[in-house]
Scaffold this active site. Structure first.
Site, mmCIF file in Angstrom:
data_model
loop_
_atom_site.group_PDB
_atom_site.id
_atom_site.type_symbol
_atom_site.label_atom_id
_atom_site.label_comp_id
_atom_site.label_asym_id
_atom_site.label_seq_id
_atom_site.Cartn_x
_atom_site.Cartn_y
_atom_site.Cartn_z
ATOM 1 N N PHE A 74 0.862 -1.177 0.000
ATOM 2 C CA PHE A 74 0.000 0.000 0.000
ATOM 3 C C PHE A 74 0.897 1.225 0.000
ATOM 4 C CE2 PHE A 74 -2.918 -3.014 2.394
ATOM 5 C CZ PHE A 74 -3.693 -3.284 1.274
ATOM 6 N N ASN A 90 0.542 -5.133 6.004
ATOM 7 C CA ASN A 90 0.757 -5.529 4.610
ATOM 8 C C ASN A 90 2.199 -5.311 4.153
ATOM 9 O OD1 ASN A 90 -0.564 -6.243 1.868
ATOM 10 N ND2 ASN A 90 0.609 -4.394 1.429
ATOM 11 N N TYR A 139 3.830 5.053 5.916
ATOM 12 C CA TYR A 139 4.176 4.460 4.617
ATOM 13 C C TYR A 139 5.688 4.442 4.418
ATOM 14 C CZ TYR A 139 5.287 4.371 -0.336
ATOM 15 O OH TYR A 139 5.866 4.076 -1.544
ATOM 16 N N LYS A 143 8.414 1.107 4.443
ATOM 17 C CA LYS A 143 9.359 0.780 3.374
ATOM 18 C C LYS A 143 10.793 0.742 3.908
ATOM 19 C CE LYS A 143 6.943 0.537 -0.561
ATOM 20 N NZ LYS A 143 7.091 -0.487 -1.606
ATOM 21 N N LEU A 186 0.364 14.275 -9.366
ATOM 22 C CA LEU A 186 0.124 15.538 -10.063
ATOM 23 C C LEU A 186 -0.201 15.364 -11.540
ATOM 24 C CD1 LEU A 186 0.070 18.628 -10.105
ATOM 25 C CD2 LEU A 186 2.558 18.582 -10.495
#
Length: 323
Positions: A74, A90, A139, A143, A186
Site C-alpha cells: 500500500f 501488509n 508508509y 518501506k 500531479l
C-alpha cells in the site's frame, strides 16, 4: 538467457509495466496480486496470474523461480497516517512472509520496490543514498523497515537483493498506466482537468524558494523505471543488499508540469491557488549516480513532454474504452 520470475503486485501501475518488460525480454512471469489496489486488466498478456495475498506467497513459490520482484505494498501517505496498522501488516508483515517463503524455496534473488519517502524531508538536493533516512509517514517508515529487513536477510541467509528507491514515477507504457482511485499524483490529476473531469488544478503554495515559486520534483518515466528493474536482477549478488535511487536528476516545478500538459493536450488548465501543505519540501531531486555506476542504468526518456504525452495517450485510450 530466459528466467522465471514472480512479480508480486504485478497488476498495479509499476508492477504491470515491469512484468510487461520481463515478458518482452523472453522471461516467464507469474503475477501475484490480490487486486485490492491493482486491476486484472493490468496483468500483461502472457503472464500467469494468481489472485492472492503476498502473505500467502509460500503457496505458489518454489525452487523453479529465479527471483522475485516485489511491488505488493500500500502506498498512500495520507491513508498510512490514518491507518498505520494496515501498512505495518501488509508492507512489513507481507514482506516478512515473502522472505520466509523465498528462504524455504531457495529463491535467492530479490528486487524490492522502495521509495524516496524513506528520506523524509531532506535539507538539500540532489539526494544520495547516504542521506539520513527520516520518514515522516507510516508508509515511508514501513518501506524503510523492509529495507532493514532485507539487509539482515542478505547477511544471515545469503539473499542477493537490490532496493530501488523511486522518486516521482509518471507516464505510461502502451496499455499500462496509472489507474489509482483515488488519484493523488500531479500529472494524472492535471490530465483529468484536460479531460474535463476536474474544473481546475490546485497549486499548493507559490512562494517557495524556487524559480517560479512552486515545488520542484524529480519525474521518471515508468518505462525507464522498468528497465532499471531488469538491470537490478543482473546486479543482485549473493549475500549483499544494494540500495539505489531512481530519478532523472532533473527537477520540474508544479507550474512546469501544468504548462507541459497545456502544450501536449492543447487544453487550457485553470489553476486554483491553495495554501502550502505541511511537510512539502521546496525541492526533491534524486542523484541516480549509483544506479548509473552499479546497474549501468540511464534514463532514456528524460523529457517531461514525453512523460506527459505517454500518460495523455493512455488516459485518452482508457476514456475511449469506457465510453
Amino acid at each position: 538467457m530466459s528466467g522465471k520470475y514472480l512479480v508480486t503486485g504485478g497488476a498495479g501501475y509499476v508492477g504491470s509495466v515491469v512484468a510487461a518488460h520481463l515478458l518482452e525480454a523472453g522471461h516467464r512471469v507469474t503475477v501475484l496480486d490480490d487486486l485490492s489496489t491493482g486491476f486484472a486488466a493490468g496483468v500483461p498478456e502472457g503472464a500467469e496470474f494468481v489472485e492472492g495475498r503476498v502473505q500467502d506467497a509460500a503457496k505458489w513459490l518454489d525452487s523453479s523461480y529465479d527471483a522475485v520482484l516485489h511491488f505488493a505494498a500500500f502506498s498512500q501517505v495520507g491513508e498510512s497516517v490514518a491507518k498505520p496498522e494496515k501498512y505495518w501488516d501488509n508492507n512489513v508483515g507481507g514482506t516478512m512472509a515473502l522472505l520466509a517463503a523465498m528462504r524455504e524455496a531457495s529463491v535467492r534473488r530479490l528486487v524490492f520496490s522502495s521509495t524516496a519517502a524513506t528520506y523524509g524531508e531532506p535539507a538539500s538536493s540532489p539526494i544520495t543514498e547516504d542521506f539520513p533516512t527520516a520518514p515522516t509517514s507510516p508508509y515511508g517508515a514501513s518501506k524503510l523497515a523492509v529495507d532493514h529487513m532485507i539487509t539482515g536477510e542478505a547477511a544471515a541467509h545469503g539473499l542477493g537483493a537490490v532496493s530501488l528507491r523511486y522518486f516521482n514515477v509518471a507516464g505510461a507504457y502502451g496499455a499500462y498506466g496509472e489507474r489509482h482511485d483515488p488519484e493523488s499524483h500531479l500529472i494524472p490529476l492535471v490530465l483529468q482537468v484536460a479531460q474535463g473531469r476536474r474544473e481546475s488544478i490546485s497549486v499548493y503554495g507559490d512562494d517557495y524558494p524556487t524559480p517560479d515559486g512552486t515545488c520542484v520534483r524529480d519525474y521518471i518515466h515508468v518505462a525507464d523505471l522498468a528497465e532499471a528493474h531488469l538491470l537490478a536482477l543482473a546486479a543482485a549478488a549473493d549475500g549483499s543488499h544494494l540500495v539505489c535511487n531512481l530519478g532523472n536528476g532533473t527537477g520540474f516545478s508544479v507550474r512546469q508540469v501544468i504548462e507541459t500538459v497545456r502544450e501536449v493536450t492543447g487544453h487550457p488548465i485553470p489553476e486554483t491557488a491553495a495554501p502550502r501543505r505541511d511537510g512539502d519540501p521546496a525541492v526533491l531531486v534524486a542523484s541516480a549516480e549509483s544506479a548509473r555506476t552499479r546497474l549501468g542504468w540511464r534514463p532514456s526518456r528524460p523529457e517531461l513532454s514525453a512523460i506527459v504525452a505517454d500518460a495523455w495517450e493512455f488516459t485518452r485510450r482508457r476514456a475511449e474504452e469506457q465510453a
